[in-house]
Design a protein around this motif. Sequence first.
Motif, PDB file in Angstrom:
ATOM      1  N   UNK A  64       0.827  -1.218   0.000  1.00 44.72           N
ATOM      2  CA  UNK A  64       0.000   0.000   0.000  1.00 44.72           C
ATOM      3  C   UNK A  64       0.853   1.256   0.000  1.00 44.72           C
ATOM      4  N   UNK A  65       2.078   1.156   0.495  1.00 45.34           N
ATOM      5  CA  UNK A  65       2.984   2.304   0.483  1.00 45.34           C
ATOM      6  C   UNK A  65       3.497   2.624  -0.913  1.00 45.34           C
ATOM      7  N   UNK A  66       3.263   1.723  -1.852  1.00 49.20           N
ATOM      8  CA  UNK A  66       3.724   1.958  -3.211  1.00 49.20           C
ATOM      9  C   UNK A  66       5.116   1.453  -3.502  1.00 49.20           C
ATOM     10  N   UNK A  67       5.633   0.587  -2.638  1.00 48.83           N
ATOM     11  CA  UNK A  67       6.968   0.015  -2.874  1.00 48.83           C
ATOM     12  C   UNK A  67       6.920  -0.999  -4.010  1.00 48.83           C
ATOM     13  N   UNK A  68       8.011  -1.142  -4.757  1.00 44.77           N
ATOM     14  CA  UNK A  68       8.083  -2.224  -5.749  1.00 44.77           C
ATOM     15  C   UNK A  68       7.935  -3.577  -5.066  1.00 44.77           C
ATOM     16  N   UNK A  69       7.372  -4.535  -5.774  1.00 45.28           N
ATOM     17  CA  UNK A  69       7.122  -5.851  -5.188  1.00 45.28           C
ATOM     18  C   UNK A  69       8.407  -6.498  -4.674  1.00 45.28           C
TER      19      UNK A  69
END
Length: 396
Positions: free
Chosen positions: A245-250
């Motif tokens: 949800x923070x938008x980090x890459x997988x």
Amino acid sequence: MAAPEDSVAASRAADTRLLLCIAIGQTIGWGTLFSTFALFGAPMEAELGWSRASINAGLTLAMLVSGFAAVPVGQHVDRHGGRRILAWGGWLGAALLAVWSFAGSLPVYWALWAGMGLAQAAALWGPAMAVVVTSARDPSRTITGITFITGFTGTIFVPLGAALIEGLGWRHALQVLAALQLIPGLLALWLLPQPPPRPATAPHGGFSLRAAVRRPAFLGLAGCFAAHAFIGIGLGAHAIPLLRERGLPEASVLLIVALHGPFQVAARLALFALGRRVTMRGVGLLATLLTPFGMLVLALAPPEIAWLMLYALCWAVADGLMTIVRAAGVAEILGREGYGAITGALSVATVVPRTAAPLLIALIWEGAGGYGPVPWLLVALACLGAASFALAARAR
């Protein structure tokens, strides 16, 4: 008469044998009876048509039964030793894994997981640590060595379970795990010390569990362990979607989660090297201070891997050390008398937080439209846990 050097060498050899026996047994036990559970959900859904909630209800039921069975199991260990109950609990777990492989009815599945809760209470952490505390020459160091080895449980058994399911199917995979789970019982009977015989007329001593659970030190430890259990189980269930949800890459999300194990093991290795130069009170204070700091980093950190690696480091070190504190720290703070019953009562204190954490965090996510409030809840609980442990650590 044996020389003092010979006596010390024999004691060290006995501790090493105890360490290896418990470590191997617990690694297999946690690997077969707990860590691989999540791998079986998808193939069971596909074959049996059961809902994911129905399947996971089995594990929840086992956790409830295990928690409430901890006190009578602990009392049995105090009176009769843990050698036989570890063996029979391990074999009960093996039998239930084999029964699971034939499951086709949801009520039967739930019933076997209720039985699995009894097996977990008898075969896993509590009775094993009671044996170490009562038998080891240096319990703290022995427990630290055990946790260093058991830290690789997921590393070994998650890939192994996945490979077995892919190669054999989920039913035959369970049968292989059942065969492996026979090993801890054999090790317990072969290598663990036989408890000294207790005369039928022997007095039970002055220990009272009712009095023990009213002590401020016990209440402090119960509050600390309950808070830690909520945080650990809650993050175990929700860390990946929270980080996503923070938008980090997988790849970054998976790396942060995957480093939890190696960071834990590194912390335990450092503690093993320090040996008697540290106390469990000091270790517990460090762990309970690192936890709110790590949760605060999680709450405030920007979506950058460097900041979230700091969270991962703080939380993993704290979690790794608390595993040792829950065993050796209880003996240091509350004493060894009635250790099995006391640790069982402390397990009861964590039942509700452990079972409620995944659902409560999911409800917060649903109500808030995201995970925003969750880290702040964890900060508050971690601060409560740190204050509770400080109260317990002051007791003499």
